[in-house]
Design a protein around this motif. Structure first.
Motif, short mmCIF file in Angstrom:
data_model
loop_
_atom_site.label_atom_id
_atom_site.label_comp_id
_atom_site.label_asym_id
_atom_site.label_seq_id
_atom_site.Cartn_x
_atom_site.Cartn_y
_atom_site.Cartn_z
N TYR A 124 -15.11 45.28 17.29
CA TYR A 124 -13.69 45.03 17.00
C TYR A 124 -13.31 43.59 17.30
O TYR A 124 -12.52 42.99 16.56
CB TYR A 124 -12.78 45.97 17.79
N CYS A 129 -10.54 45.08 12.17
CA CYS A 129 -10.01 46.43 12.30
C CYS A 129 -9.64 46.98 10.92
O CYS A 129 -9.51 46.22 9.96
CB CYS A 129 -8.75 46.43 13.18
N GLU A 149 -4.49 49.97 14.12
CA GLU A 149 -5.72 50.10 14.91
C GLU A 149 -5.84 48.93 15.89
O GLU A 149 -6.19 49.13 17.06
CB GLU A 149 -6.94 50.15 14.00
#
Length: 97
Positions: free
Chosen positions: A37, A56, A61
């Motif tokens: 991420y 993401c 998110e």
């Protein structure tokens, strides 16, 4: 989706409030990095803080992930999230349509 995440200290945040959470903050950073991420992360040179380049599915998110940071949970910092994409004006400038 590539997202630029810039942290900022909230009003009243003092270094002595931040210090006890830094090790746990780094643990969460490393976890998100290993999961893919966080693609890049930098320490700001102008003021204390970090800038993350995240990958993401959505802004939601990214917000969910940054909300996991201890300094966010403690109400000491907040992340500004900026979605990034291709430089589309180039297409018009070069008559590529």
């Amino acid at each position: 989706m590539k997202i630029l995440a810039i942290d900022r200290f909230l009003e009243g945040t003092r270094l002595e409030k931040v210090q006890p959470h830094l090790k746990d903050e780094m643990k969460v950073s490393w976890k998100h990095y290993k999961e893919g991420y966080i693609r890049e992360w930098y320490f700001r040179q102008d003021i204390p803080g970090v800038v993350l380049i995240m990958e993401c599915e959505s802004l939601d998110e990214a917000r969910s992930l940054t909300d996991e940071f201890p300094l966010v949970k403690e109400g000491l910092i907040k992340f500004d999230l900026i979605p990034l994409g291709p430089f589309e004006p180039l297409e018009a400038l070069l008559n590529l349509k």
